[in-house]
Structures are given as structure tokens and as C-alpha cells.
Design an enzyme around this catalytic site. Structure first.
Site, PDB file in Angstrom:
ATOM      1  CE1 TYR A  81      32.375  36.717  28.713  1.00  0.00           C
ATOM      2  CE2 TYR A  81      30.522  36.846  27.203  1.00  0.00           C
ATOM      3  CZ  TYR A  81      31.017  36.825  28.489  1.00  0.00           C
ATOM      4  OH  TYR A  81      30.160  36.897  29.552  1.00  0.00           O
ATOM      5  CB  SER A 137      27.290  34.577  28.850  1.00  0.00           C
ATOM      6  OG  SER A 137      26.848  35.641  28.038  1.00  0.00           O
TER       7      SER A 137
HETATM    8  N1  LIG Z   1      27.667  41.603  33.151  1.00  0.00           N
HETATM    9  C1  LIG Z   1      27.225  40.938  32.122  1.00  0.00           C
HETATM   10  O1  LIG Z   1      26.643  41.542  31.199  1.00  0.00           O
HETATM   11  C2  LIG Z   1      27.416  39.444  32.054  1.00  0.00           C
HETATM   12  C3  LIG Z   1      26.627  38.722  31.141  1.00  0.00           C
HETATM   13  C4  LIG Z   1      26.809  37.336  31.055  1.00  0.00           C
HETATM   14  C5  LIG Z   1      27.746  36.698  31.853  1.00  0.00           C
HETATM   15  N2  LIG Z   1      28.496  37.443  32.734  1.00  0.00           N
HETATM   16  C6  LIG Z   1      29.517  36.732  33.519  1.00  0.00           C
HETATM   17  O2  LIG Z   1      29.409  37.074  34.885  1.00  0.00           O
HETATM   18  C7  LIG Z   1      30.700  36.916  35.488  1.00  0.00           C
HETATM   19  C8  LIG Z   1      30.998  38.152  36.319  1.00  0.00           C
HETATM   20  O3  LIG Z   1      31.162  39.247  35.433  1.00  0.00           O
HETATM   21  P1  LIG Z   1      30.685  40.730  35.797  1.00  0.00           P
HETATM   22  O4  LIG Z   1      29.744  41.156  34.745  1.00  0.00           O
HETATM   23  O5  LIG Z   1      30.275  40.807  37.194  1.00  0.00           O
HETATM   24  O6  LIG Z   1      32.028  41.552  35.499  1.00  0.00           O
HETATM   25  P2  LIG Z   1      33.177  42.096  36.460  1.00  0.00           P
HETATM   26  O7  LIG Z   1      32.627  43.088  37.411  1.00  0.00           O
HETATM   27  O8  LIG Z   1      34.256  42.529  35.542  1.00  0.00           O
HETATM   28  O9  LIG Z   1      33.608  40.815  37.295  1.00  0.00           O
HETATM   29  C9  LIG Z   1      34.548  39.907  36.850  1.00  0.00           C
HETATM   30  C10 LIG Z   1      35.224  39.310  38.055  1.00  0.00           C
HETATM   31  O10 LIG Z   1      36.133  38.304  37.593  1.00  0.00           O
HETATM   32  C11 LIG Z   1      37.344  38.480  38.271  1.00  0.00           C
HETATM   33  N3  LIG Z   1      38.459  37.979  37.462  1.00  0.00           N
HETATM   34  C12 LIG Z   1      38.749  38.282  36.178  1.00  0.00           C
HETATM   35  N4  LIG Z   1      39.889  37.677  35.815  1.00  0.00           N
HETATM   36  C13 LIG Z   1      40.318  36.985  36.906  1.00  0.00           C
HETATM   37  C14 LIG Z   1      41.449  36.188  37.176  1.00  0.00           C
HETATM   38  N5  LIG Z   1      42.396  35.945  36.243  1.00  0.00           N
HETATM   39  N6  LIG Z   1      41.577  35.636  38.388  1.00  0.00           N
HETATM   40  C15 LIG Z   1      40.638  35.862  39.347  1.00  0.00           C
HETATM   41  N7  LIG Z   1      39.553  36.618  39.165  1.00  0.00           N
HETATM   42  C16 LIG Z   1      39.405  37.179  37.955  1.00  0.00           C
HETATM   43  C17 LIG Z   1      37.455  39.979  38.512  1.00  0.00           C
HETATM   44  O11 LIG Z   1      38.296  40.217  39.635  1.00  0.00           O
HETATM   45  P3  LIG Z   1      39.779  40.840  39.543  1.00  0.00           P
HETATM   46  O12 LIG Z   1      39.810  41.778  38.378  1.00  0.00           O
HETATM   47  O13 LIG Z   1      39.954  41.500  40.864  1.00  0.00           O
HETATM   48  O14 LIG Z   1      40.677  39.658  39.377  1.00  0.00           O
HETATM   49  C18 LIG Z   1      36.020  40.350  38.839  1.00  0.00           C
HETATM   50  O15 LIG Z   1      35.778  40.205  40.210  1.00  0.00           O
HETATM   51  C19 LIG Z   1      31.700  36.666  34.357  1.00  0.00           C
HETATM   52  O16 LIG Z   1      31.992  35.286  34.269  1.00  0.00           O
HETATM   53  C20 LIG Z   1      30.932  37.128  33.131  1.00  0.00           C
HETATM   54  O17 LIG Z   1      31.358  36.489  31.950  1.00  0.00           O
HETATM   55  C21 LIG Z   1      28.333  38.763  32.860  1.00  0.00           C
END
Ligand SMILES: NC(=O)c1ccc[n+]([C@@H]2O[C@H](COP(=O)([O-])OP(=O)(O)OC[C@H]3O[C@@H](n4cnc5c(N)ncnc54)[C@H](OP(=O)(O)O)[C@@H]3O)[C@@H](O)[C@H]2O)c1
Length: 249
Positions: free
Chosen positions: A151, A138
Site C-alpha cells: 500500500y 497518502s
Molecule cells: N482513510 C484513510 O485513512 C486514508 C488515508 C490516506 C489515503 N486514503 C486514500 O483515500 C482513498 C479513499 O479511501 P477511503 O479511506 O475513503 O476508504 P473507502 O471508504 O474504503 O473507499 C475506497 C473506495 O474505493 C473504491 N474501490 C476500491 N476498489 C475498487 C475497484 N477495484 N474498483 C472501483 N472502485 C474501487 C471503493 O468502492 P467499492 O468497494 O464499491 O468498489 C470505495 O468507494 C483511497 O485511495 C485511500 O488509499 C485514505
């Protein structure tokens, strides 16, 4: 990394960036396995995209990782790409000890989850003629936002760990890539309706253009995250950190 012809396990792709990438990879002729905890989401993905396989996995549970990755390899022996997408982001108030369970949950998901997935699947990936491990850090891993301290630190961990992993696998056929997202409109911290951020599709248009243009790149950093990614090496760290501190929830 080829963008077609792979068998890709996206661990943590029931929503957001992971789901968007899984769907694009499936459209591009890859075999895709979507993993996550929410069974209703997995069922909806399976219904709408029967060509995608789905598995229930909880990356905070070591046994779940061992069992599910064994099943994924058994069902998909051609598996040649792992994406450690699962992540959670939480606000913490460090002035009270009540933050501790939150901090532990974030470390368990973002750090232990990433490491356990890599431990479980690297031996298999090393047997493939060409394979990829994609980790997910990130912009806040490069310059922290004080509101989500654990985080940010977990994402700095992912960046550091990815660099070491890349060197240790450099004499194998496993390529190691780090996806470095900026803020994107997803449910991660309830920002799915925040129009200040790009949508998942806008973000992924840029991601896939980068992958297509530079398939051997070690990092996928879109323009919107360069402000953070390059802050230290461009001598802007203090200014970017101050800008983050000025941004409250
Ligand atoms: N969106 C942003 O602004 C942003 C910025 C920088 C980095 N990121 C990174 O991108 C990645 C995806 O995030 P996103 O923004 O797309 O958010 P999101 O829609 O909340 O996706 C997170 C995913 O992680 C899964 N997850 C969470 N805890 C888990 C567990 N214990 N076991 C298995 N799966 C788990 C969730 O699935 P379930 O809830 O179904 O388990 C969901 O599919 C993350 O690593 C996040 O840190 C996002």
C-alpha cells in the site's frame, strides 16, 4: 480548480472520503458521477441523491474502465474533472509467500487503476477549456508503515506519477492536483470507529477550506498529514519512520 460549475467523475466513491467529496461537490453546484463496484451502495446513493449519477466500475478490470469512462463521457460531454479515488489498503506478512495475491491486488487497484483511469480520460479532458485530474496518495506514501508495505509503495508511486503527469500536461489546460490524506475514519482498513482519527466531515472541512483558499495548489495536504509529507524535507524522516514502526495493529 473551481469548486463549482464542474462535471466531476469520482472513480471509487461509494464510501469514505470519495463519497464525502462527491456529496460536497454536488451541494456546491457541480454535476457529479459516483463510481464503484458495490451496486447496493450505488443504489442507495442514487436514492438519497437523485441529482448524482452513478456507474458500476471496477478499476482492476481494464475493459470496465474503457467501457465505463466512454459511457461517462457520452452521458456527460462536459466532464472536466477526474478523481482517481479508488484504493485498497491491506496488511501483509512478507515472511510467507501468502502475501503475494494481496500485494498484487493492491497494485492492481491503486497503481493500475489510477493509470488506466488517467489513460482513458486524459484525451477527453484535454479537449475541455479547463480541466482537472485529482490523484489520491497518502501520508504513508511519504513515510511507510511497515504493516502495509505494498500500500505505502503504491501511494509513493501515485505521488511520483502525479508529478510527471503535471509536467507533461503543463502546456495543456489540464491541472493536476494530488490529494494527500492522513489517517481518516473510513472503512479503508477498518478504522471507521477509531476516534483517534478525524471523521470524514472533519477532514473535508479542512480540505475544502484549502481548496477555496488556494484553488491553484498542486497538493492538498491538511495539517494532520504534514508530519509525513514534510518529514524528509525537514530532516525528520528517520524519526517519523521509527514512530510508524512503533505503531503495530
Ligand atoms: N482513510 C484513510 O485513512 C486514508 C488515508 C490516506 C489515503 N486514503 C486514500 O483515500 C482513498 C479513499 O479511501 P477511503 O479511506 O475513503 O476508504 P473507502 O471508504 O474504503 O473507499 C475506497 C473506495 O474505493 C473504491 N474501490 C476500491 N476498489 C475498487 C475497484 N477495484 N474498483 C472501483 N472502485 C474501487 C471503493 O468502492 P467499492 O468497494 O464499491 O468498489 C470505495 O468507494 C483511497 O485511495 C485511500 O488509499 C485514505
Amino acid at each position: 480548480m473551481n469548486s463549482s460549475g464542474n462535471t466531476i467523475f469520482v472513480a471509487g466513491s461509494t464510501s469514505g472520503i470519495g463519497l464525502g467529496m462527491a456529496l460536497r461537490w454536488a451541494q456546491r453546484g457541480n454535476e457529479v458521477i459516483v463510481g464503484g463496484r458495490r451496486e447496493d451502495q450505488l443504489a442507495a446513493i442514487k436514492r438519497d441523491h437523485p441529482e448524482i449519477d452513478t456507474v458500476v466500475i471496477d478499476v482492476t478490470d481494464a475493459r470496465s474502465i474503457t467501457e465505463v469512462t466512454a459511457k461517462v463521457v457520452g452521458d456527460h460531454p462536459d466532464l472536466d474533472m477526474l478523481v482517481t479515488m479508488a484504493g485498497i489498503m491491506r496488511v501483509e506478512d512478507l515472511r510467507t509467500p501468502e502475501f503475494l495475491p494481496t500485494s498484487e491486488a493492491v497494485i492492481d487497484t491503486n497503481v493500475h487503476g489510477t493509470v488506466r483511469l488517467i489513460a482513458a480520460l486524459t484525451p477527453h479532458l484535454m479537449t475541455r477549456p479547463k480541466a482537472t485530474i485529482m490523484t489520491v496518495s497518502s501520508g504513508f506514501g511519504f513515510v511507510p508503515w511497515h504493516v502495509t508495505p505494498t500500500y505505502n509503495a503504491t501511494k509513493a508511486f501515485v505521488h511520483s506519477y502525479t508529478q510527471s503527469l503535471r509536467v507533461q500536461l503543463s502546456d495543456t489546460d489540464v491541472n493536476v492536483v494530488e490529494l494527500i490524506p492522513p489517517a481518516v475514519r473510513t472503512p479503508l482498513l477498518g478504522q471507521e470507529d477509531n476516534l483517534a482519527f478525524p471523521s470524514v466531515e472533519e477532514y473535508l472541512d479542512e480540505v475544502f477550506a484549502l481548496i477555496d483558499a488556494q484553488p491553484e495548489a498542486h497538493e492538498i495536504a491538511v495539517e494532520g498529514v504534514r508530519f509525513y509529507r514534510d518529514a524528509e524535507r525537514e530532516g525528520r524522516y528517520a524519526d517519523v519512520f521509527a514512530a510508524n514502526v512503533a505503531f503495530a495493529v
